[in-house]
Scaffold this active site. Sequence first.
Site, PDB file in Angstrom:
ATOM      1  N   GLN A  34       0.822  -1.216   0.000  1.00  0.00           N
ATOM      2  CA  GLN A  34       0.000   0.000   0.000  1.00  0.00           C
ATOM      3  C   GLN A  34       0.854   1.263   0.000  1.00  0.00           C
ATOM      4  OE1 GLN A  34      -2.180  -0.917   3.621  1.00  0.00           O
ATOM      5  NE2 GLN A  34      -0.258  -1.622   4.499  1.00  0.00           N
ATOM      6  N   GLU A  89      -0.500   0.831  13.470  1.00  0.00           N
ATOM      7  CA  GLU A  89       0.019   2.001  14.180  1.00  0.00           C
ATOM      8  C   GLU A  89       0.094   1.781  15.696  1.00  0.00           C
ATOM      9  OE1 GLU A  89      -4.121   3.429  12.994  1.00  0.00           O
ATOM     10  OE2 GLU A  89      -3.081   1.524  13.247  1.00  0.00           O
ATOM     11  N   ASP A 109       0.388  -8.010  11.462  1.00  0.00           N
ATOM     12  CA  ASP A 109       0.191  -6.995  10.425  1.00  0.00           C
ATOM     13  C   ASP A 109       1.031  -7.375   9.217  1.00  0.00           C
ATOM     14  OD1 ASP A 109      -0.955  -3.802  10.476  1.00  0.00           O
ATOM     15  OD2 ASP A 109       0.389  -4.398   8.850  1.00  0.00           O
ATOM     16  N   ASP A 141       0.380 -12.076   6.530  1.00  0.00           N
ATOM     17  CA  ASP A 141      -1.023 -11.930   6.147  1.00  0.00           C
ATOM     18  C   ASP A 141      -1.925 -12.506   7.246  1.00  0.00           C
ATOM     19  OD1 ASP A 141      -3.123 -13.354   3.495  1.00  0.00           O
ATOM     20  OD2 ASP A 141      -3.495 -11.810   5.002  1.00  0.00           O
ATOM     21  N   GLY A 142      -2.824 -11.688   7.735  1.00  0.00           N
ATOM     22  CA  GLY A 142      -3.703 -12.109   8.827  1.00  0.00           C
ATOM     23  C   GLY A 142      -4.561 -13.309   8.461  1.00  0.00           C
ATOM     24  N   ASP A 159      -8.541  -5.006  13.080  1.00  0.00           N
ATOM     25  CA  ASP A 159      -8.305  -3.566  12.842  1.00  0.00           C
ATOM     26  C   ASP A 159      -7.561  -3.428  11.524  1.00  0.00           C
ATOM     27  OD1 ASP A 159      -6.316  -0.958  14.478  1.00  0.00           O
ATOM     28  OD2 ASP A 159      -7.996  -0.859  13.055  1.00  0.00           O
TER      29      ASP A 159
HETATM   30  N1  SAM Z   1      -8.298   2.347  11.685  1.00  0.00           N
HETATM   31  C1  SAM Z   1      -8.067   1.925  10.439  1.00  0.00           C
HETATM   32  C2  SAM Z   1      -9.309   1.854   9.648  1.00  0.00           C
HETATM   33  O1  SAM Z   1     -10.380   1.916  10.219  1.00  0.00           O
HETATM   34  O2  SAM Z   1      -9.254   1.825   8.449  1.00  0.00           O
HETATM   35  C3  SAM Z   1      -7.231   0.673  10.389  1.00  0.00           C
HETATM   36  C4  SAM Z   1      -5.924   0.988  10.864  1.00  0.00           C
HETATM   37  S1  SAM Z   1      -4.609  -0.089  10.684  1.00  0.00           S
HETATM   38  C5  SAM Z   1      -3.407   1.024  10.202  1.00  0.00           C
HETATM   39  C6  SAM Z   1      -4.839  -1.062   9.271  1.00  0.00           C
HETATM   40  C7  SAM Z   1      -3.739  -2.095   9.133  1.00  0.00           C
HETATM   41  O3  SAM Z   1      -4.218  -3.250   8.438  1.00  0.00           O
HETATM   42  C8  SAM Z   1      -2.518  -1.625   8.328  1.00  0.00           C
HETATM   43  O4  SAM Z   1      -1.402  -1.539   9.186  1.00  0.00           O
HETATM   44  C9  SAM Z   1      -2.331  -2.698   7.244  1.00  0.00           C
HETATM   45  O5  SAM Z   1      -0.991  -2.992   6.964  1.00  0.00           O
HETATM   46  C10 SAM Z   1      -3.074  -3.872   7.877  1.00  0.00           C
HETATM   47  N2  SAM Z   1      -3.488  -4.911   6.945  1.00  0.00           N
HETATM   48  C11 SAM Z   1      -4.104  -4.758   5.742  1.00  0.00           C
HETATM   49  N3  SAM Z   1      -4.325  -5.964   5.173  1.00  0.00           N
HETATM   50  C12 SAM Z   1      -3.818  -6.908   6.034  1.00  0.00           C
HETATM   51  C13 SAM Z   1      -3.721  -8.338   5.994  1.00  0.00           C
HETATM   52  N4  SAM Z   1      -4.185  -9.040   4.942  1.00  0.00           N
HETATM   53  N5  SAM Z   1      -3.180  -8.961   7.062  1.00  0.00           N
HETATM   54  C14 SAM Z   1      -2.698  -8.254   8.122  1.00  0.00           C
HETATM   55  N6  SAM Z   1      -2.752  -6.883   8.212  1.00  0.00           N
HETATM   56  C15 SAM Z   1      -3.288  -6.234   7.170  1.00  0.00           C
END
Ligand code: SAM
Length: 303
Positions: A34, A89, A109, A141-142, A159
């Site tokens: 991203q 974060e 994450d 990957d989650g 999240d």
């Molecule tokens: N508060 C935010 C929102 O409502 O959109 C979310 C915040 S947090 C920064 C989102 C996180 O999801 C990011 O750090 C991103 O790297 C992570 N993320 C996205 N896809 C993911 C995946 N497939 N597995 C694990 N983490 C993931």
Amino acid sequence: MSLGWKWFIEYQTPHSAHMHGIKRTLHSRRTKFQQIDVVETYEYGRMLVLDGKVQSTVRDEYIYHESLVHPVMFAHPNPRDVLIVGGGEGGTLREVLRHPGVRRAVMVDIDTGVIESSEKYMPELSDGAFEDKRTELVIGDGRKYVEDCRGKFDVIIMDVTDPLEGGPGQLLYTKEFYEAARRILKENGLLVTQATSTYYSTYCFATIYRTIKKVFGKAGGYHVWVPAYDSMWGFVYGTKGPDLKEMQAEHLDGEITKRKVEGLRYYCGEIHGSLFALPKEVVESMERKGEIATDAKPTFMPI
Ligand code: SAM
């Protein structure tokens, strides 16, 4: 109207947007997953933006993070093992670790870039949570982590970035994912996910609700106003037992004291009650017969 300031414009739909006056851009990088930007804004202070979407601001992130974390944590009789998917974060991790009863907080994450950028430019968000000895940080990957996981958790907190078409989080809002997550929840276990805007993406919110309801049987939704998102923001939970909606304000305030959870700025018994006051039309769209999100047909936000 340009006041000579630079503007960051976040589109909510193809025809409506929220403009933020920015003093300067502190950081910009593109990772495998991203676009990451950290900007200094006049109104909200430092702001983390992923793929053009506001994630957190120093000024109001606690409203989102406390509303995401504490309702499920207090609904569970004694949450010891917690899994956070996403949350780069560190604000979600920070709130989970406010619970002294937690012995293990695993955070998965996909992108180290988000963690590094946040720790460098917005360290107050994690506030030392990554150094806590209860924290286990996993980069990956989650979806894969949950599918391969052999352990069990009391609470799972999603999240993750919004379900954007082609985005890294799109397959973390589907029936197949929630089935895998339910399998690694212990008795009385609960899952909660950020579920986009209950206003400008009600359809997506309702689809996430229907999908979780299909998998857990017992589910619900709630929302809170997040100023930097310029919208009511929705959350959906699925439960193997305790129901968030049944918690009374007085009992909750007692639990906050009894469990020695300190430093809350937004969440309390009265606020908990207000989170579940959903407009009639939103409840109707949740309960209406409609599609659920699957790997073959995921749900997406309008933009
Ligand atoms: N508060 C935010 C929102 O409502 O959109 C979310 C915040 S947090 C920064 C989102 C996180 O999801 C990011 O750090 C991103 O790297 C992570 N993320 C996205 N896809 C993911 C995946 N497939 N597995 C694990 N983490 C993931």
